[in-house]
Design a protein around this motif. Structure first.
Motif, PDB file in Angstrom:
ATOM      1  N   HIS A 289     -47.295  52.036 -35.118  1.00 25.25           N
ATOM      2  CA  HIS A 289     -46.882  52.643 -36.448  1.00 25.25           C
ATOM      3  C   HIS A 289     -45.630  52.866 -36.463  1.00 25.25           C
ATOM      4  CE1 HIS A 289     -46.803  54.507 -40.320  1.00 25.25           C
ATOM      5  NE2 HIS A 289     -46.501  55.657 -39.740  1.00 25.25           N
ATOM      6  N   GLU A 290     -44.879  53.816 -35.305  1.00 21.44           N
ATOM      7  CA  GLU A 290     -43.755  54.428 -35.417  1.00 21.44           C
ATOM      8  C   GLU A 290     -42.619  53.299 -34.985  1.00 21.44           C
ATOM      9  OE1 GLU A 290     -42.817  57.488 -35.843  1.00 21.44           O
ATOM     10  OE2 GLU A 290     -44.559  58.288 -36.334  1.00 21.44           O
ATOM     11  N   LEU A 291     -43.023  52.468 -34.288  1.00 16.38           N
ATOM     12  CA  LEU A 291     -42.235  51.234 -33.896  1.00 16.38           C
ATOM     13  C   LEU A 291     -41.939  50.161 -35.303  1.00 16.38           C
ATOM     14  CD1 LEU A 291     -42.783  50.312 -30.472  1.00 16.38           C
ATOM     15  CD2 LEU A 291     -40.961  51.661 -31.283  1.00 16.38           C
ATOM     16  N   LYS A 292     -43.102  50.231 -35.991  1.00 21.95           N
ATOM     17  CA  LYS A 292     -42.997  49.476 -36.979  1.00 21.95           C
ATOM     18  C   LYS A 292     -42.557  49.567 -38.453  1.00 21.95           C
ATOM     19  CE  LYS A 292     -46.497  46.580 -39.742  1.00 21.95           C
ATOM     20  NZ  LYS A 292     -47.946  46.259 -40.101  1.00 21.95           N
ATOM     21  N   THR A 293     -42.565  51.099 -38.411  1.00 26.07           N
ATOM     22  CA  THR A 293     -41.856  51.640 -39.770  1.00 26.07           C
ATOM     23  C   THR A 293     -40.313  51.520 -39.653  1.00 26.07           C
ATOM     24  OG1 THR A 293     -43.323  53.556 -39.689  1.00 26.07           O
ATOM     25  CG2 THR A 293     -41.286  53.950 -40.994  1.00 26.07           C
TER      26      THR A 293
ATOM     27  N   GLU B  47     -31.048  52.913 -34.805  1.00 32.52           N
ATOM     28  CA  GLU B  47     -30.794  53.785 -34.166  1.00 32.52           C
ATOM     29  C   GLU B  47     -32.063  54.734 -33.725  1.00 32.52           C
ATOM     30  OE1 GLU B  47     -29.226  56.625 -31.677  1.00 32.52           O
ATOM     31  OE2 GLU B  47     -28.003  54.719 -32.141  1.00 32.52           O
ATOM     32  N   ARG B  48     -32.904  55.043 -34.980  1.00 34.99           N
ATOM     33  CA  ARG B  48     -34.133  55.652 -34.866  1.00 34.99           C
ATOM     34  C   ARG B  48     -34.983  54.817 -34.055  1.00 34.99           C
ATOM     35  NH1 ARG B  48     -37.928  56.102 -40.148  1.00 34.99           N
ATOM     36  NH2 ARG B  48     -39.711  57.213 -39.161  1.00 34.99           N
ATOM     37  N   GLU B  49     -34.919  53.632 -34.205  1.00 32.88           N
ATOM     38  CA  GLU B  49     -35.936  52.834 -33.178  1.00 32.88           C
ATOM     39  C   GLU B  49     -35.305  52.833 -31.733  1.00 32.88           C
ATOM     40  OE1 GLU B  49     -38.892  49.349 -33.381  1.00 32.88           O
ATOM     41  OE2 GLU B  49     -38.436  50.709 -34.722  1.00 32.88           O
ATOM     42  N   ASN B  50     -34.197  52.744 -31.540  1.00 31.44           N
ATOM     43  CA  ASN B  50     -33.742  53.072 -30.224  1.00 31.44           C
ATOM     44  C   ASN B  50     -34.162  54.379 -29.617  1.00 31.44           C
ATOM     45  OD1 ASN B  50     -32.205  52.086 -27.957  1.00 31.44           O
ATOM     46  ND2 ASN B  50     -30.749  53.750 -28.612  1.00 31.44           N
ATOM     47  N   LYS B  51     -33.939  55.362 -30.534  1.00 30.93           N
ATOM     48  CA  LYS B  51     -34.446  56.785 -30.056  1.00 30.93           C
ATOM     49  C   LYS B  51     -35.987  56.880 -29.760  1.00 30.93           C
ATOM     50  CE  LYS B  51     -34.282  61.703 -31.250  1.00 30.93           C
ATOM     51  NZ  LYS B  51     -33.777  61.992 -29.942  1.00 30.93           N
ATOM     52  N   ILE B  52     -36.858  56.197 -30.692  1.00 31.18           N
ATOM     53  CA  ILE B  52     -38.294  56.171 -30.300  1.00 31.18           C
ATOM     54  C   ILE B  52     -38.595  55.435 -28.862  1.00 31.18           C
ATOM     55  CG2 ILE B  52     -40.357  55.266 -31.121  1.00 31.18           C
ATOM     56  CD1 ILE B  52     -39.678  55.420 -33.904  1.00 31.18           C
ATOM     57  N   ILE B  53     -37.889  54.244 -28.758  1.00 32.48           N
ATOM     58  CA  ILE B  53     -38.143  53.593 -27.356  1.00 32.48           C
ATOM     59  C   ILE B  53     -37.660  54.347 -26.186  1.00 32.48           C
ATOM     60  CG2 ILE B  53     -37.281  51.608 -25.945  1.00 32.48           C
ATOM     61  CD1 ILE B  53     -37.357  50.078 -28.846  1.00 32.48           C
ATOM     62  N   ASN B  54     -36.394  55.280 -26.319  1.00 29.62           N
ATOM     63  CA  ASN B  54     -35.831  55.877 -25.038  1.00 29.62           C
ATOM     64  C   ASN B  54     -37.050  57.136 -24.866  1.00 29.62           C
ATOM     65  OD1 ASN B  54     -33.617  54.396 -24.505  1.00 29.62           O
ATOM     66  ND2 ASN B  54     -32.373  55.541 -26.057  1.00 29.62           N
ATOM     67  N   ASP B  55     -37.394  57.769 -25.983  1.00 32.20           N
ATOM     68  CA  ASP B  55     -38.218  58.766 -25.868  1.00 32.20           C
ATOM     69  C   ASP B  55     -39.630  58.377 -25.174  1.00 32.20           C
ATOM     70  OD1 ASP B  55     -36.713  60.695 -26.698  1.00 32.20           O
ATOM     71  OD2 ASP B  55     -37.607  60.988 -28.623  1.00 32.20           O
ATOM     72  N   LEU B  56     -40.114  57.185 -25.374  1.00 32.31           N
ATOM     73  CA  LEU B  56     -41.336  56.678 -24.997  1.00 32.31           C
ATOM     74  C   LEU B  56     -41.014  56.235 -23.459  1.00 32.31           C
ATOM     75  CD1 LEU B  56     -42.525  54.045 -27.815  1.00 32.31           C
ATOM     76  CD2 LEU B  56     -43.917  55.789 -26.745  1.00 32.31           C
TER      77      LEU B  56
ATOM     78  N   GLY C 137     -34.860  62.861 -38.354  1.00 35.16           N
ATOM     79  CA  GLY C 137     -35.052  61.677 -37.228  1.00 35.16           C
ATOM     80  C   GLY C 137     -36.047  62.174 -36.082  1.00 35.16           C
ATOM     81  N   GLY C 138     -36.772  63.053 -36.114  1.00 34.63           N
ATOM     82  CA  GLY C 138     -37.731  63.415 -35.080  1.00 34.63           C
ATOM     83  C   GLY C 138     -38.618  62.194 -34.767  1.00 34.63           C
ATOM     84  N   THR C 139     -39.092  61.884 -33.462  1.00 36.29           N
ATOM     85  CA  THR C 139     -39.988  60.960 -33.116  1.00 36.29           C
ATOM     86  C   THR C 139     -41.352  61.577 -32.758  1.00 36.29           C
ATOM     87  OG1 THR C 139     -39.461  61.211 -30.738  1.00 36.29           O
ATOM     88  CG2 THR C 139     -38.115  59.737 -31.953  1.00 36.29           C
ATOM     89  N   GLY C 140     -41.394  62.875 -32.667  1.00 40.85           N
ATOM     90  CA  GLY C 140     -42.849  63.346 -32.409  1.00 40.85           C
ATOM     91  C   GLY C 140     -43.095  63.339 -30.832  1.00 40.85           C
TER      92      GLY C 140
END
Length: 472
Positions: free
Chosen positions: A256-260, A295-304, A430-433
């Motif tokens: 869901h987070e990556l798709k948004t 940038e948001r997608e990139n941040k989610i991927i980096n956090d993962l 821009g938080g990823t949770g």
């Protein structure tokens, strides 16, 4: 098939075990009883004969039989002793000459044997020859006044009657042992199947659970041990189901987070493509929005990726001695531009110099997440207070803010992946949770602890405790 072989193997082992437990003690018991009987019977016979022979020996001395062997009363008693015990009695004088032999074979002959010599020296000899089946006794005939050895009485008694009883007892013991062996064999054939019944039921239940995908539990309680196994398995199954549910939820959340952001970018791109002549200002605005989503997608991927690294064993830690004061100074310098945008006052207070054995990269990421969250979820013109202290065993980092706080019912979930106490506000900033999940993992890898105290609308306090010396 493999489970069936395992059950058969276990059944065979139980069969052998029952045989060994049943038959071996019987054999040991038989041998013990027979040996004990023989030893006790010989001992009792020896004591009885020695007592009778000593009384007769006293009369031999009294009647001066050494000088006159024609005393009828002594001869009669010697013959009687020989007949009663089916033995041979010899009277030997101090010249080692046989004065009387109840068998009448060696009268007048000289005898020098170890037993006779020892008896002349005052010893009483009692010897049992198991091979030839006789008891031999020898004792000195002493003068009652001077205690001088006048001669020796040598008695040899057959143990044939003892051995007859021994053989009879042995045959009876063998019959009992054979009967016991038959009973034990029957039990050995029957019991393993009976004992294995709960295990077969357990195996069947496990196979049914494996085939089905429900919430069933293992319910086999024939034996206390089987019930304990079932309970332990159910506990493990419960934990596995929780882990599986968490995994599915995590995969769903990641998807869901990556798709948004991708959906947002597609909508923006389709809007641009659907219009003929797009003004430069609108085009620029849409491209800016697309850049933000990237940038948001990139941040989610980096956090993962960071979270995956944290999930690995602590063997991946690169431990070194680090100055924690300097580390916090660096973190504060790094986040200061973010604070200045929101006019947030940053304060660092160090109570003492602290050096500790840590993985600088991982712990720096964890502490940065805490300070960044304190800034991002703060109020305008608010403040963030970071303090460092230590005792002889741990150092403590406290991050306190004047922000929006966390609802009480959300405090226990804040370390879960993709959990957001305020989803709308998190989206805005821009938080990823994933930040607090990463922080908690890093702290636990250092054998530390993290606690949160918060009141909605009044700010939040995070306290981190880390050992000064890392224990692998």
């Amino acid at each position: 098939m493999k489970k069936l072989k395992l059950l058969h193997s276990l059944k065979f082992r139980l069969f052998v075990l029952i045989l060994l437990i049943g038959i071996i003690p019987n054999i040991i018991l038989r041998l013990g009883i027979l040996t004990s009987y023989e030893s006790k019977a010989v001992s009792n016979r020896s004591i009885d004969i020695l007592s009778q022979a000593k009384m007769l020996g006293s009369q031999v001395v009294t009647y001066n039989y050494m000088s006159d062997t024609s005393v009828e009363i002594i001869n009669a008693q010697l013959e009687q002793l020989s007949n009663i015990y089916d033995g041979r009695v010899m009277i030997i004088n101090n010249r080692f000459q046989i004065m009387k032999d109840t068998y009448g074979l060696d009268t007048g002959k000289t005898i020098i044997s170890e037993e006779v010599v020892k008896s002349f020296r005052g010893e009483e000899i009692s010897k049992y020859d198991a091979y030839n089946r006789y008891i031999e006794l020898a004792f000195p005939l002493k003068n009652t006044d001077t205690q001088e050895a006048l001669g020796v009485m040598l008695v040899s008694v057959s143990t044939d009657n003892i051995m007859m009883n021994y053989d009879y007892l042995k045959k009876n013991a063998q019959v009992i042992e054979l009967a016991s062996a038959v009973i034990i064999l029957a039990l050995a054939l029957f019991c393993p199947g009976f004992l294995m019944k709960p295990f077969r039921k357990l195996t069947k239940s496990l196979e049914e659970l494996q085939e089905e995908d429900g919430e069933e539990k293992l319910m086999v309680s024939d034996y206390t041990e089987i019930e304990a196994i079932s309970d332990a398995f159910n506990d493990m199954l419960g934990k596995m189901r929780v882990i599986d549910n968490s995994r599915q939820e995590f995969v769903s959340n990641v998807s869901h987070e990556l798709k948004t952001p991708l959906t947002s970018m597609k909508v923006l791109a389709d809007s641009l493509l659907g219009q003929g002549d797009v003004p430069a200002e609108l085009y620029k605005e849409f491209m800016g929005d697309i850049a933000e989503e990237i940038e948001r997608e990139n941040k989610i991927i980096n956090d993962l990726l960071s979270l995956v690294k944290m999930d690995k064993s602590a063997g991946g830690l690169n431990i070194s001695v680090v100055n924690i004061n300097d580390l916090l100074e660096t973190i504060m310098k790094r986040v200061r531009p973010i604070a200045e945008k929101q006019n947030i006052e940053l304060v660092l207070e160090s109570f003492r110099p602290v050096s500790a054995e840590i993985d600088e990269v991982k712990l720096s990421l964890a502490l940065t997440n805490l300070v960044e969250n304190a800034i991002k979820y703060n109020k305008e013109d608010g403040w963030v207070h970071v303090s460092l202290n230590a005792d002889h065993k741990y150092f403590f980092v406290r991050v306190e803010d004047s922000g929006i706080g966390i609802p009480e019912d959300s405090l226990e979930h804040i370390y879960e992946r993709f959990f957001r106490a305020d989803k709308s506000h998190s989206r805005e900033i821009g938080g990823t949770g994933l930040g607090l999940a990463i922080t908690r993992n890093a702290v636990l890898m250092h054998r530390g602890a993290i606690k949160a105290h918060s009141k909605e609308g009044e700010g939040t306090i995070f306290t981190v405790r880390i050992p000064l010396i890392y224990i692998a």
